[in-house]
Write a protein that holds these residues in place. Structure first.
Motif, PDB file in Angstrom:
ATOM      1  N   ARG A  79      39.346  29.894  49.267  1.00 24.73           N
ATOM      2  CA  ARG A  79      40.133  28.727  48.849  1.00 24.73           C
ATOM      3  C   ARG A  79      41.206  28.347  49.842  1.00 24.73           C
ATOM      4  NH1 ARG A  79      40.303  29.927  42.409  1.00 24.73           N
ATOM      5  NH2 ARG A  79      38.464  28.677  41.925  1.00 24.73           N
ATOM      6  N   ARG A  80      41.561  29.264  50.723  1.00 23.21           N
ATOM      7  CA  ARG A  80      42.535  28.895  51.744  1.00 23.21           C
ATOM      8  C   ARG A  80      41.952  27.803  52.639  1.00 23.21           C
ATOM      9  NH1 ARG A  80      44.364  34.899  52.434  1.00 23.21           N
ATOM     10  NH2 ARG A  80      43.496  34.911  54.536  1.00 23.21           N
ATOM     11  N   ARG A 122      39.758  33.803  46.447  1.00 22.85           N
ATOM     12  CA  ARG A 122      41.086  33.385  46.908  1.00 22.85           C
ATOM     13  C   ARG A 122      41.075  33.086  48.396  1.00 22.85           C
ATOM     14  NH1 ARG A 122      43.312  36.654  43.005  1.00 22.85           N
ATOM     15  NH2 ARG A 122      43.445  38.548  44.254  1.00 22.85           N
ATOM     16  N   ARG A 123      40.417  33.944  49.150  1.00 25.76           N
ATOM     17  CA  ARG A 123      40.399  33.765  50.593  1.00 25.76           C
ATOM     18  C   ARG A 123      39.644  32.493  50.973  1.00 25.76           C
ATOM     19  NH1 ARG A 123      40.841  37.048  55.497  1.00 25.76           N
ATOM     20  NH2 ARG A 123      41.514  38.859  54.294  1.00 25.76           N
ATOM     21  N   GLU A 148      36.896  37.966  43.065  1.00 26.31           N
ATOM     22  CA  GLU A 148      38.113  37.170  42.903  1.00 26.31           C
ATOM     23  C   GLU A 148      38.906  37.105  44.207  1.00 26.31           C
ATOM     24  OE1 GLU A 148      40.489  35.587  39.388  1.00 26.31           O
ATOM     25  OE2 GLU A 148      39.145  37.290  39.139  1.00 26.31           O
ATOM     26  N   GLU A 149      39.020  38.235  44.878  1.00 25.68           N
ATOM     27  CA  GLU A 149      39.749  38.252  46.141  1.00 25.68           C
ATOM     28  C   GLU A 149      39.045  37.393  47.179  1.00 25.68           C
ATOM     29  OE1 GLU A 149      41.572  42.731  45.392  1.00 25.68           O
ATOM     30  OE2 GLU A 149      39.763  42.458  46.616  1.00 25.68           O
TER      31      GLU A 149
END
Lengths: 134, 134
Positions: B41-42, B38-39, B34-35
């Motif tokens: 997706r930046r 997120r990264r 998940e982390e």
DNA sequence: CTCGGTGCAAAGGGTTTGCATACAT
DNA sequence: ATGTATGCAAACCCTTTGCACCGAG
């Protein structure tokens, strides 16, 4: 001062006793919750998996049984609550108990860095004798 | 004879590269899927978690990143694919890398019994320096 | 009689997968 | 043009939880 939350007196039920018995009866097989449930159902056909999980949690909390996560996703339960390590055969999946060998080197280096080690989990993987000779 | 199943030629995509970059960028943080998602997706806001998982699997299979199951249920990914162990602080959750200390005693006793050890997973638990002084 | 344990079924968290589409080759 | 990788969402697996009822104390 606040009333301390009353310690909740715990009851011993047929289900609890049977779950403990099932973990112990499995001997060295390190059964999963589902396997334990199946065994308990031989005596009490209507036990639910939820109840098995709740009782396993309680027994683990009380230090009467151990849990081990041996690389797969499922938790395996263990009649030996004392700290010990495991060997898992990658061919047949059998699990062997090992006496806990505190990994001295790692602990020493952590201690030097100011950290405190209070527990460890060690799983060794390989091929058991039977699978090697097959 | 049967046509051997063709080796499926693999493509390198922007997503794959970014997942690898994200694992590496996390340094010593041992990020979860998940982390990592997120990264990524930046840069690529529409990547799906599924794609992240598929690429992580591939990178692990290729030996470019490592996975570790550190006691909780979530897998943590690791830019260092070489075998090594971990220290987990039970207060703050921080994860420290350790050089792999082959647990000699356990291996020896297993070898004596005819088993072969090919890998191991060792997690040490405790309190890190910062949590101890706090 | 009490209230903790149960059975049931639904929810939950992490991971995987089926499918139509996008895109690397 | 080909078919792998993607995005989306649903499925999966293991485990936990909410709720009404049951039964140990």
């Amino acid at each position: 001062m606040a009333n301390r939350p009353r310690p909740a007196r715990r009851r011993t039920t047929r289900q609890l006793a049977l779950v403990l018995a099932a973990v112990r009866a499995a001997g060295t097989e390190h059964p999963t919750a589902e396997e334990i449930c199946r065994r308990v159902r031989r005596v009490l056909p209507r036990v639910s998996l939820g109840t098995v999980y709740r009782n396993l949690q309680r027994l683990v909390g009380d230090g009467l049984v151990g849990v081990a996560h041996l690389g797969s996703r499922v938790a395996r339960y263990d009649p030996t609550p004392a700290a010990h390590d495991h060997f898992v055969c990658r061919s047949c999946g059998r699990v062997e108990d090992l006496v806990a060998g505190p990994p001295a080197a790692g602990i020493r280096s952590l201690h030097r860095a100011g950290h405190e080690v209070t527990a460890h989990a060690l799983v060794l993987y390989g091929r058991c004798r039977d699978c090697r000779s097959a």
